[in-house]
Motif scaffolding. Structure first.
Motif, PDB file in Angstrom:
ATOM      1  N   ALA A 114      -4.607   0.557  -3.743  1.00  0.00           N
ATOM      2  CA  ALA A 114      -3.739  -0.540  -3.288  1.00  0.00           C
ATOM      3  C   ALA A 114      -3.881  -0.765  -1.772  1.00  0.00           C
ATOM      4  O   ALA A 114      -3.090  -1.485  -1.174  1.00  0.00           O
ATOM      5  N   GLY A 115      -4.870  -0.103  -1.166  1.00  0.00           N
ATOM      6  CA  GLY A 115      -5.126  -0.323   0.263  1.00  0.00           C
ATOM      7  C   GLY A 115      -4.269   0.523   1.201  1.00  0.00           C
ATOM      8  O   GLY A 115      -4.226   0.283   2.399  1.00  0.00           O
ATOM      9  N   GLU A 116      -3.576   1.528   0.654  1.00  0.00           N
ATOM     10  CA  GLU A 116      -2.716   2.386   1.492  1.00  0.00           C
ATOM     11  C   GLU A 116      -3.404   3.725   1.733  1.00  0.00           C
ATOM     12  O   GLU A 116      -4.047   4.262   0.836  1.00  0.00           O
ATOM     13  N   ARG A 117      -3.214   4.265   2.929  1.00  0.00           N
ATOM     14  CA  ARG A 117      -3.748   5.592   3.246  1.00  0.00           C
ATOM     15  C   ARG A 117      -2.588   6.539   3.533  1.00  0.00           C
ATOM     16  O   ARG A 117      -2.038   6.484   4.634  1.00  0.00           O
ATOM     17  N   PRO A 118      -2.213   7.371   2.584  1.00  0.00           N
ATOM     18  CA  PRO A 118      -1.122   8.301   2.869  1.00  0.00           C
ATOM     19  C   PRO A 118      -1.501   9.252   3.996  1.00  0.00           C
ATOM     20  O   PRO A 118      -2.672   9.565   4.195  1.00  0.00           O
ATOM     21  N   LYS A 119      -0.492   9.696   4.735  1.00  0.00           N
ATOM     22  CA  LYS A 119      -0.739  10.443   5.958  1.00  0.00           C
ATOM     23  C   LYS A 119      -0.582  11.963   5.764  1.00  0.00           C
ATOM     24  O   LYS A 119      -1.258  12.747   6.421  1.00  0.00           O
ATOM     25  N   VAL A 138      13.958  14.334   5.984  1.00  0.00           N
ATOM     26  CA  VAL A 138      13.237  14.408   7.262  1.00  0.00           C
ATOM     27  C   VAL A 138      12.107  13.380   7.330  1.00  0.00           C
ATOM     28  O   VAL A 138      11.770  12.903   8.419  1.00  0.00           O
ATOM     29  N   ILE A 139      11.550  13.037   6.179  1.00  0.00           N
ATOM     30  CA  ILE A 139      10.491  12.022   6.155  1.00  0.00           C
ATOM     31  C   ILE A 139      11.093  10.678   6.579  1.00  0.00           C
ATOM     32  O   ILE A 139      10.511   9.943   7.384  1.00  0.00           O
ATOM     33  N   MET A 140      12.297  10.408   6.066  1.00  0.00           N
ATOM     34  CA  MET A 140      13.013   9.191   6.458  1.00  0.00           C
ATOM     35  C   MET A 140      13.377   9.239   7.948  1.00  0.00           C
ATOM     36  O   MET A 140      13.301   8.230   8.645  1.00  0.00           O
ATOM     37  N   HIS A 141      13.800  10.429   8.437  1.00  0.00           N
ATOM     38  CA  HIS A 141      14.151  10.550   9.863  1.00  0.00           C
ATOM     39  C   HIS A 141      12.966  10.170  10.749  1.00  0.00           C
ATOM     40  O   HIS A 141      13.144   9.625  11.837  1.00  0.00           O
ATOM     41  N   ALA A 142      11.766  10.494  10.287  1.00  0.00           N
ATOM     42  CA  ALA A 142      10.564  10.183  11.071  1.00  0.00           C
ATOM     43  C   ALA A 142      10.167   8.716  10.928  1.00  0.00           C
ATOM     44  O   ALA A 142       9.177   8.283  11.510  1.00  0.00           O
ATOM     45  N   GLY A 143      10.927   7.969  10.134  1.00  0.00           N
ATOM     46  CA  GLY A 143      10.610   6.554   9.910  1.00  0.00           C
ATOM     47  C   GLY A 143       9.518   6.361   8.870  1.00  0.00           C
ATOM     48  O   GLY A 143       9.055   5.247   8.646  1.00  0.00           O
ATOM     49  N   VAL A 186       7.785   7.072   4.864  1.00  0.00           N
ATOM     50  CA  VAL A 186       8.230   6.761   3.500  1.00  0.00           C
ATOM     51  C   VAL A 186       7.896   7.916   2.570  1.00  0.00           C
ATOM     52  O   VAL A 186       6.723   8.260   2.404  1.00  0.00           O
ATOM     53  N   PRO A 187       8.915   8.543   1.963  1.00  0.00           N
ATOM     54  CA  PRO A 187       8.603   9.592   0.990  1.00  0.00           C
ATOM     55  C   PRO A 187       8.114   8.972  -0.320  1.00  0.00           C
ATOM     56  O   PRO A 187       8.745   8.057  -0.838  1.00  0.00           O
ATOM     57  N   VAL A 188       6.986   9.454  -0.812  1.00  0.00           N
ATOM     58  CA  VAL A 188       6.502   9.025  -2.123  1.00  0.00           C
ATOM     59  C   VAL A 188       6.487  10.279  -2.985  1.00  0.00           C
ATOM     60  O   VAL A 188       5.790  11.250  -2.678  1.00  0.00           O
ATOM     61  N   PHE A 189       7.287  10.263  -4.051  1.00  0.00           N
ATOM     62  CA  PHE A 189       7.441  11.464  -4.874  1.00  0.00           C
ATOM     63  C   PHE A 189       6.379  11.534  -5.956  1.00  0.00           C
ATOM     64  O   PHE A 189       5.897  10.505  -6.436  1.00  0.00           O
ATOM     65  N   VAL A 190       6.002  12.744  -6.315  1.00  0.00           N
ATOM     66  CA  VAL A 190       5.192  12.965  -7.519  1.00  0.00           C
ATOM     67  C   VAL A 190       5.825  14.121  -8.288  1.00  0.00           C
ATOM     68  O   VAL A 190       6.554  14.929  -7.712  1.00  0.00           O
ATOM     69  N   ASP A 191       5.515  14.189  -9.577  1.00  0.00           N
ATOM     70  CA  ASP A 191       6.178  15.175 -10.433  1.00  0.00           C
ATOM     71  C   ASP A 191       5.655  16.599 -10.151  1.00  0.00           C
ATOM     72  O   ASP A 191       4.643  16.783  -9.473  1.00  0.00           O
ATOM     73  N   ASP A 222       4.376   5.467   7.826  1.00  0.00           N
ATOM     74  CA  ASP A 222       3.434   6.393   7.183  1.00  0.00           C
ATOM     75  C   ASP A 222       3.969   6.856   5.829  1.00  0.00           C
ATOM     76  O   ASP A 222       5.177   7.017   5.651  1.00  0.00           O
ATOM     77  N   ILE A 223       3.041   7.104   4.921  1.00  0.00           N
ATOM     78  CA  ILE A 223       3.422   7.599   3.597  1.00  0.00           C
ATOM     79  C   ILE A 223       3.264   9.116   3.554  1.00  0.00           C
ATOM     80  O   ILE A 223       2.231   9.645   3.950  1.00  0.00           O
ATOM     81  N   VAL A 224       4.305   9.785   3.084  1.00  0.00           N
ATOM     82  CA  VAL A 224       4.250  11.239   2.926  1.00  0.00           C
ATOM     83  C   VAL A 224       4.529  11.555   1.459  1.00  0.00           C
ATOM     84  O   VAL A 224       5.560  11.167   0.914  1.00  0.00           O
ATOM     85  N   ILE A 225       3.595  12.260   0.842  1.00  0.00           N
ATOM     86  CA  ILE A 225       3.752  12.618  -0.571  1.00  0.00           C
ATOM     87  C   ILE A 225       4.537  13.919  -0.667  1.00  0.00           C
ATOM     88  O   ILE A 225       4.236  14.893   0.031  1.00  0.00           O
ATOM     89  N   THR A 226       5.554  13.920  -1.526  1.00  0.00           N
ATOM     90  CA  THR A 226       6.424  15.091  -1.597  1.00  0.00           C
ATOM     91  C   THR A 226       7.012  15.256  -2.991  1.00  0.00           C
ATOM     92  O   THR A 226       6.770  14.449  -3.882  1.00  0.00           O
TER      93      THR A 226
END
Ligand SMILES: *Cc1c(COP(=O)(O)O)cnc(C)c1O
Length: 390
Positions: free
Chosen positions: A125-130, A90-95, A97-102, A75-79
């Motif tokens: 790009a066909g991805e649904r962040p969670k 913690v996003i990595m611990h949950a397996g 993917v952290p996606v950063f924004v400014d 899952d993608i988590v925006i942070t």
């Protein structure tokens, strides 16, 4: 090591706190006893949520918040890249993917416009962040009305890392909205530099019965809360908070308003002394926001670069024994995240610009006016020193 005359942070434990901790030690329960439930109830009442679930650390509570909201592998988590590293780990611990924004200029909280832009890019790009995991950085409050709006529009869950903001609130026409109550889940931490300290410790707060149920299982090896006979429903952890820690938390929550007020007084003393210094940018004040300040972070003006800030930090310690710290180094530029995702400097200019020139000054309950004068004097001398050197 140079001698430290003034530390960066120091916890404040009163005789009353000690008495409560001793009471816990003399009771039949060292863990999972009545202090824990009282501490949970105290926090839930203070923040105004239905539930509060204590955990062994803020990081543990954040980890559970992701799992309880269904964030899992891939899952993608925006942070935000401008935070303490745990909010991304913690996003990595949950397996996931952290996606950063400014972050936003001026407030340095995650920028909702960047969040939305990123969601649109990902969807194209066909991805649904969670999920969105936003941080109430330094005791400010992120722009939760915008974040909520975006989360609803794109069906994301919202996690509020409020580990630095216990006691902050927005005043909407006479109604208080506490930090920690804005996300689907909010999280607090009680590490020794926070407003309330239990050694290690954390708390998850939520209005959701389902999150409450799942978190209670997750913290207790996966055991069903109503079932004492070893029915392990999910893959759980041991994220319990001890009774002594809970006792410290309860005792400090009794004086939370005094704690927040003292922190405001210390900020004001620094503000007064630094207001006219053109070389530094002071922490901002926002209308309608009661800040429960976590740290006192100034920025060097744009005239300076990160090497100057590093020299200033070294000078203040070596010449004056004043401990300061970069707050925070950007997460995406730490070796682990660079190695894993290939991030390079220049990716998030606002977060990086802040990170390069920011410095946290000594900030704790017991700091005296003389100590603040000493720190400010050392800072002025340090700035003259780096001006001369650059
Ligand atoms: C302190 C903090 C945490 C949690 O830290 P623990 O030491 O695990 O309690 C998480 N996120 C942020 C932003 C923090 O400042």
């Amino acid at each position: 090591m140079p001698e430290v005359k003034i530390p960066l942070a120091r916890h404040d434990i009163t005789e009353e706190d000690i008495a409560r901790a001793v009471e816990a030690l003399k009771s039949p329960f060292l863990t999972r006893g009545p202090m824990l439930y009282e501490f949970e109830k105290t926090i839930a009442r203070y923040v105004g949520t239905q539930h509060a679930i204590a955990a062994s650390s803020g990081t543990a509570a954040l980890h559970m918040s992701l799992l309880a909201l269904g964030v899992g592998p891939g899952d993608i988590v925006i942070t935000t890249p401008l935070s303490f590293i745990a909010s991304s780990n913690v996003i990595m611990h949950a397996g996931a993917v952290p996606v950063f924004v400014d972050v936003e200029p001026f407030t340095y909280q995650i920028d909702p416009a960047q969040v939305e832009k990123k969601i649109q890019e990902l969807r194209a790009a066909g991805e649904r962040p969670k999920a969105i995991l936003a941080v109430d950085l330094f005791g400010y409050i992120a722009d939760w009305s915008e974040l909520r709006h975006i989360a609803e529009q794109y069906h994301l869950v919202l996690i509020e890392d409020s580990c630095e903001a216990l006691g902050s609130y927005f005043d909407f026409v006479g109604t208080r909205h506490m930090a920690g109550s804005f996300g689907d889940v909010g999280v607090f931490g009680f590490f020794p530099n926070k407003q309330v300290v239990t050694g290690e410790g954390g708390m998850l707060v939520t209005d959701s019965d389902e999150v409450n149920h799942l978190a209670r299982m997750l913290k207790n090896h996966g055991a069903h809360p109503d079932n004492r006979w070893d029915e392990y429903e999910v893959l759980g952890y041991n994220y319990h908070l001890t009774e002594t820690s809970a006792a410290l938390g309860i005792s400090q929550m009794r004086r939370i308003e005094t704690i927040v007020q003292r922190r405001a007084e210390i900020s004001a003393m620094y503000d007064q002394r630094l207001l006219l210094c053109k070389d530094v940018v002071l922490p901002i004040v926002l209308p309608f926001l009661r800040i429960s300040r976590f740290v006192y972070v100034i920025q060097l003006s744009e005239y300076f670069i990160s090497a100057d800030r590093n020299n200033l930090e070294r000078y203040m310690l070596e010449e004056h024994g004043v401990l300061t710290r970069k707050y925070f180094p950007c997460i995406h530029l730490s070796p682990f995240y660079r190695r894993t995702f290939g991030y390079k400097p220049g990716t998030f200019p606002i977060a990086e610009g802040f990170s390069d020139r920011s410095i946290a000054l000594p900030f704790f309950h017991g700091i005296t006016e003389e100590q603040i004068d000493y720190v400010v004097d050392a800072l002025h001398k340090g700035i003259r020193f780096i001006r001369g050197a650059s």
